[in-house]
Write a protein that holds these residues in place. Structure first.
Motif: not given
Length: 428
Positions: A191-193, A375-380, A414-419
């Motif tokens: 939904a966020w996408k 510190g890498m912020r990844l999608e699954p 990187a653009h994954l929302p915090d929630a």
């Protein structure tokens, strides 16, 4: 986080039983051929990749003007050494160095799809401008962002079928130039996408069923429209070449790091695979540059191994994971694709070293490990490459690994929302 996986090396084109049972597997590609022979028979060449690179460079002034996050207009990501403790865990004790091609933090979109989606929008814009007589010698392509160019683009629509990241890449670039944009998505896409596309001003069209149905419906809707362009993730040469040009970026970075790639120093590249466009293009480009010294490894969820199923079953017709008894349900939404691109399978199928399938639980485990350890912020889906390395190298000959370099290509996050990111961490 590294399982002992079954290995199927037979030349039989039947889909392996472990795949049908949705079990993790390392499938050594029995159809891999000599790089020189495969490339000689290809419809594409190094000149095509160089042509794509030249187009990217023509648009550097435009991208620099529109997007502050680019470096002189280049959409590229750093090549990062993985911290030693994480590298040991990734390799499962095998020798070798591990690097990360950090497309999870790619400028403009924060995902690898910019390399294809942005490139195809630029290619279409250039073609329209040329046909309208707007191109002239010495023109700076920064002009595409204003005046007669935007007036021209505003009369045209760009459409794409997407699980999210390709649609975002097409949407960001298309809307920045003034195009109308439509993104056709399955109802179960994140939904966020969908929301971030609407915030761009793109029209989101939802369909029951999976990604493949959304692509097919969009393709039909735009088949005969002279005022529109459909970005076909399953069959686009422009997407393929946009991704292929990324190999030149990696070649430059490897050289800068003093990393040799040759017969004595193989390069293993782990590439998350959905429909196949991004990993296929990268594979083709790297093989043009390094020949048999590059060993591309595609990585897919156990529920959605569409490229493995296609290559194992043969290339005469499209084969879906549903035919293998799988449900195509995975937390790696960018990889939740039932049928691989036949264009990609036929173009690079004989260049792929192996396909590794991984369970969702491993994606979340590695997502957390990469966040806490590097510190890498990844999608699954972007964590899937790390989940594949240990099982893959566990079956390799020690001589193949002693001087090897392993590059895990991350694809989004990187653009994954915090929630959303916190929820993914909680799954680990």
């Amino acid at each position: 986080m590294t399982a002992t996986l079954p290995r199927e090396t037979s030349g039989d084109d039947a889909i392996p039983a472990a795949v049908r049972r949705a079990e993790p597997i390392v499938w050594r590609n029995p159809h891999r051929g000599c790089a020189a022979s495969v490339l000689a028979a290809s419809a594409f060449s190094k000149a095509d990749m160089r042509g794509a690179e030249a187009r990217w460079r023509r648009f550097d002034p435009l991208l620099a003007k529109l997007f502050a996050g680019t470096q002189d207009g280049r959409i590229d990501s750093p090549l990062l050494p993985l911290p030693a403790d994480l590298a040991r865990r990734v390799l499962g004790g095998a020798p070798g160095s591990v690097w990360v091609k950090a497309d999870h933090d790619l400028p403009v979109t924060g995902c690898i799809k910019a390399r294809g989606g942005v490139y195809e929008v630029l290619t279409y814009a250039e073609a329209l401008a040329g046909a309208a007589g707007l191109l002239r010698p010495g023109l700076s392509y920064a002009a595409f962002a204003s005046g007669a160019f935007r007036d021209l683009f505003a009369r045209h629509t760009i459409a794409v079928g997407s699980t999210g990241n390709l649609g975002f890449s097409v949407g960001v670039m298309g809307r920045a130039l003034g195009f109308a944009v439509e993104v056709h998505m399955s109802h179960d896409a994140k939904a966020w996408k969908k929301q971030r596309l609407r915030e761009l001003g793109a029209r989101v069209v939802e369909y029951p069923g999976d990604y493949g149905r959304a692509v097919a419906a969009a393709r039909d809707a735009f088949r005969d429209r002279a005022d529109a362009h459909f970005v076909d993730d399953e069959d686009s040469v422009d997407l393929f070449l946009g991704y292929a040009a990324a190999a030149l970026d990696l070649q430059r970075q490897l050289a800068a790091a003093g990393i040799a790639v040759d017969a004595a120093h193989p390069l293993y590249v782990y590439l998350p695979c959905g429909v196949g466009g991004a990993p296929g293009g990268v594979t083709f480009g790297l093989t043009l540059l390094f020949g048999d010294a590059v060993r591309p490894v595609f990585v897919e969820p156990v529920a959605s191994p569409c490229m493995l199923v296609q290559l194992a079953a043969g290339l005469d017709r499209s084969v879906s994971v549903y035919e293998a008894g799988l449900d195509n349900r995975t937390a790696a939404d960018g990889l939740a694709v039932a049928s691989a691109s036949l264009l990609i399978a036929r173009t690079v199928g004989a260049l792929i070293d192996a396909v590794v399938t991984v369970p969702d639980a491993d994606l979340f485990a590695w997502l957390k490990a990469l966040w806490t350890g590097a510190g890498m912020r990844l999608e699954p889906s972007a964590a899937s490459g790390f989940a594949a390395v240990g099982g893959f190298v566990g079956g390799a000959e020690p001589a193949d690994l002693a001087a090897a370099t392993h590059v895990v290509w991350t694809t989004g996050g990187a653009h994954l929302p915090d929630a959303e990111f916190e929820a993914a961490l909680a799954h680990a």
